[in-house]
Design a protein around this motif. Sequence first.
Motif, PDB file in Angstrom:
ATOM      1  N   GLY A  32      25.350 -22.999  -8.600  1.00 50.33           N
ATOM      2  CA  GLY A  32      24.996 -21.628  -8.258  1.00 50.33           C
ATOM      3  C   GLY A  32      25.071 -20.720  -9.469  1.00 50.33           C
ATOM      4  N   GLU A  33      24.298 -19.650  -9.429  1.00 48.64           N
ATOM      5  CA  GLU A  33      24.292 -18.691 -10.528  1.00 48.64           C
ATOM      6  C   GLU A  33      23.924 -17.317  -9.992  1.00 48.64           C
ATOM      7  OE1 GLU A  33      22.189 -18.062 -14.949  1.00 48.64           O
ATOM      8  OE2 GLU A  33      21.526 -19.643 -13.591  1.00 48.64           O
ATOM      9  N   PHE A  34      24.646 -16.287 -10.449  1.00 44.70           N
ATOM     10  CA  PHE A  34      24.338 -14.910 -10.091  1.00 44.70           C
ATOM     11  C   PHE A  34      23.375 -14.323 -11.113  1.00 44.70           C
ATOM     12  CE2 PHE A  34      28.136 -15.516  -7.584  1.00 44.70           C
ATOM     13  CZ  PHE A  34      27.921 -14.721  -6.471  1.00 44.70           C
ATOM     14  N   ASP A  35      22.522 -13.409 -10.652  1.00 46.08           N
ATOM     15  CA  ASP A  35      21.559 -12.732 -11.511  1.00 46.08           C
ATOM     16  C   ASP A  35      22.111 -11.364 -11.911  1.00 46.08           C
ATOM     17  OD1 ASP A  35      19.322 -14.687 -11.194  1.00 46.08           O
ATOM     18  OD2 ASP A  35      19.540 -14.086  -9.099  1.00 46.08           O
ATOM     19  N   ALA A  36      21.983 -11.039 -13.182  1.00 44.74           N
ATOM     20  CA  ALA A  36      22.511  -9.774 -13.688  1.00 44.74           C
ATOM     21  C   ALA A  36      21.623  -8.606 -13.271  1.00 44.74           C
ATOM     22  CB  ALA A  36      22.624  -9.819 -15.204  1.00 44.74           C
ATOM     23  N   ILE A  37      22.265  -7.497 -12.893  1.00 44.94           N
ATOM     24  CA  ILE A  37      21.569  -6.228 -12.679  1.00 44.94           C
ATOM     25  C   ILE A  37      21.742  -5.433 -13.973  1.00 44.94           C
ATOM     26  CG2 ILE A  37      21.435  -4.127 -11.296  1.00 44.94           C
ATOM     27  CD1 ILE A  37      22.795  -5.699  -9.040  1.00 44.94           C
ATOM     28  N   GLU A  38      20.641  -5.217 -14.693  1.00 46.91           N
ATOM     29  CA  GLU A  38      20.723  -4.627 -16.027  1.00 46.91           C
ATOM     30  C   GLU A  38      20.148  -3.217 -16.055  1.00 46.91           C
ATOM     31  OE1 GLU A  38      19.408  -7.214 -19.206  1.00 46.91           O
ATOM     32  OE2 GLU A  38      19.428  -8.917 -17.831  1.00 46.91           O
ATOM     33  N   ASP A  39      20.738  -2.401 -16.903  1.00 39.74           N
ATOM     34  CA  ASP A  39      20.217  -1.057 -17.154  1.00 39.74           C
ATOM     35  C   ASP A  39      20.611  -0.654 -18.567  1.00 39.74           C
ATOM     36  OD1 ASP A  39      18.983   1.459 -16.499  1.00 39.74           O
ATOM     37  OD2 ASP A  39      20.995   2.319 -16.299  1.00 39.74           O
ATOM     38  N   ASP A  40      19.627  -0.263 -19.363  1.00 36.06           N
ATOM     39  CA  ASP A  40      19.881   0.156 -20.739  1.00 36.06           C
ATOM     40  C   ASP A  40      20.629  -0.938 -21.504  1.00 36.06           C
ATOM     41  OD1 ASP A  40      19.726   1.849 -22.923  1.00 36.06           O
ATOM     42  OD2 ASP A  40      21.601   2.902 -22.430  1.00 36.06           O
ATOM     43  N   ASP A  41      20.181  -2.190 -21.276  1.00 35.77           N
ATOM     44  CA  ASP A  41      20.730  -3.349 -21.973  1.00 35.77           C
ATOM     45  C   ASP A  41      22.212  -3.565 -21.685  1.00 35.77           C
ATOM     46  OD1 ASP A  41      20.096  -5.584 -23.514  1.00 35.77           O
ATOM     47  OD2 ASP A  41      20.928  -4.685 -25.333  1.00 35.77           O
ATOM     48  N   ARG A  42      22.660  -3.119 -20.521  1.00 39.63           N
ATOM     49  CA  ARG A  42      24.042  -3.344 -20.099  1.00 39.63           C
ATOM     50  C   ARG A  42      24.039  -3.906 -18.682  1.00 39.63           C
ATOM     51  NH1 ARG A  42      27.991  -0.901 -23.158  1.00 39.63           N
ATOM     52  NH2 ARG A  42      29.419  -0.942 -21.375  1.00 39.63           N
ATOM     53  N   LEU A 270      33.007 -13.267  11.931  1.00 45.81           N
ATOM     54  CA  LEU A 270      32.899 -12.878  10.529  1.00 45.81           C
ATOM     55  C   LEU A 270      31.960 -13.837   9.799  1.00 45.81           C
ATOM     56  CD1 LEU A 270      36.592 -12.080   9.508  1.00 45.81           C
ATOM     57  CD2 LEU A 270      34.838 -10.515  10.364  1.00 45.81           C
ATOM     58  N   PHE A 271      31.159 -13.280   8.881  1.00 43.11           N
ATOM     59  CA  PHE A 271      30.282 -14.082   8.039  1.00 43.11           C
ATOM     60  C   PHE A 271      30.816 -14.018   6.612  1.00 43.11           C
ATOM     61  CE2 PHE A 271      27.627 -12.379  11.504  1.00 43.11           C
ATOM     62  CZ  PHE A 271      27.284 -13.572  12.117  1.00 43.11           C
ATOM     63  N   ASN A 272      31.632 -15.011   6.256  1.00 46.03           N
ATOM     64  CA  ASN A 272      32.263 -15.051   4.941  1.00 46.03           C
ATOM     65  C   ASN A 272      31.306 -15.696   3.941  1.00 46.03           C
ATOM     66  OD1 ASN A 272      34.515 -13.965   6.160  1.00 46.03           O
ATOM     67  ND2 ASN A 272      35.541 -15.931   6.416  1.00 46.03           N
ATOM     68  N   GLU A 273      30.904 -14.930   2.933  1.00 53.16           N
ATOM     69  CA  GLU A 273      29.854 -15.357   2.014  1.00 53.16           C
ATOM     70  C   GLU A 273      30.428 -15.802   0.669  1.00 53.16           C
ATOM     71  OE1 GLU A 273      27.214 -12.059   1.694  1.00 53.16           O
ATOM     72  OE2 GLU A 273      26.511 -12.204   3.771  1.00 53.16           O
ATOM     73  N   ARG A 274      29.793 -16.851   0.123  1.00 47.84           N
ATOM     74  CA  ARG A 274      30.144 -17.380  -1.197  1.00 47.84           C
ATOM     75  C   ARG A 274      28.871 -17.752  -1.930  1.00 47.84           C
ATOM     76  NH1 ARG A 274      35.096 -20.019  -2.074  1.00 47.84           N
ATOM     77  NH2 ARG A 274      33.924 -21.596  -3.194  1.00 47.84           N
ATOM     78  N   GLY A 275      28.974 -17.860  -3.267  1.00 48.00           N
ATOM     79  CA  GLY A 275      27.833 -18.277  -4.061  1.00 48.00           C
ATOM     80  C   GLY A 275      27.599 -19.783  -4.008  1.00 48.00           C
ATOM     81  N   THR A 276      28.637 -20.556  -3.678  1.00 50.86           N
ATOM     82  CA  THR A 276      28.523 -22.007  -3.532  1.00 50.86           C
ATOM     83  C   THR A 276      29.236 -22.404  -2.249  1.00 50.86           C
ATOM     84  OG1 THR A 276      30.543 -22.317  -4.850  1.00 50.86           O
ATOM     85  CG2 THR A 276      28.429 -22.454  -6.014  1.00 50.86           C
ATOM     86  N   PRO A 277      28.931 -23.581  -1.680  1.00 47.68           N
ATOM     87  CA  PRO A 277      29.610 -23.997  -0.447  1.00 47.68           C
ATOM     88  C   PRO A 277      31.109 -24.165  -0.671  1.00 47.68           C
ATOM     89  CG  PRO A 277      27.690 -25.377  -0.895  1.00 47.68           C
ATOM     90  CD  PRO A 277      27.932 -24.568  -2.127  1.00 47.68           C
TER      91      PRO A 277
END
Length: 282
Positions: A32-42, A270-277
């Motif tokens: 799994g991998e998260f995508d960066a939210i970028e603004d002004d190169d940060r 409850l819906f407990n969320e994760r990026g990987t199982p």
Amino acid sequence: MYSIYYIGAQNSERIDFCQWPYMVTGGDLFDGEFDAIEDDDRIQGWERKITSKKLNIEIHAVGVSLEQAIDQLENVAEKDVLNTTPGRLYVGSSYMKGWLVGTTKDRWLQDLDSISNELIFKSDYPYWITEEEFHFYKRGSGNAEKMEWLEFPYNFPYEFSKVRNLQYINNSNYTASGFKMIIYGPCINPLIRIAGHIYELRTTLYEGEYAVIDSSTRYAKDRKIVKVRNDGTEENLFNSKNNASSIWEKIPAGLSIVSWNGAFGFDIILFNERGTPRWTSR
């Protein structure tokens, strides 16, 4: 070995990838991998965009012919794709909503009773979800009496467990969770407090009716509040929510006090969320 299977959205048909005629041989479900939210190169935050996962399987003529096994898998997958209704891909106790949209077969030219198949699963809500259920009973019911003297797992300033209509919810996730709340009639203007936050519907539920508050999607426009009548028909209650206190407020991680007037019962999922199982069963 983790149980890996797909549940179709149309008729809840199940394709088990850990039992012949299908057997998992690999893939990237645990990556799994998260995508960066970028603004002004940060980097301002992180999100997960539309994601594809690979699942490698062998299809073998066990119990059915090879042709029947292939057709069954693709029939279940394509019904969900054509109806644009996501099924669920399970890994152990966790699932991701999405579609089986791709298939690549190997050795199909040979006269064999098995082939290799790489499946592509695509999701626009790429989180692995594990559900936790909690039940709260109407005052005076047998189940409520059993719950009334419930001992809390931690020390509180006073004995909450001996106060009527005061219970707790223990969210095992490491962050706040979305939920589905089911409120059972009869009741008028049901109000529930969780961790001090108010969840309220300004409506009347009659005997046999129930209301469903569903925040199990990332998109606010797809969230719903409905009343289900005795005949199974639904009424939209979206405008019946108390707008002074967000009904979509996620339920905090850890232990939270739950209070209500005891005149009705309700369930919380409850819906407990994760990026990987999850690697553990709970």
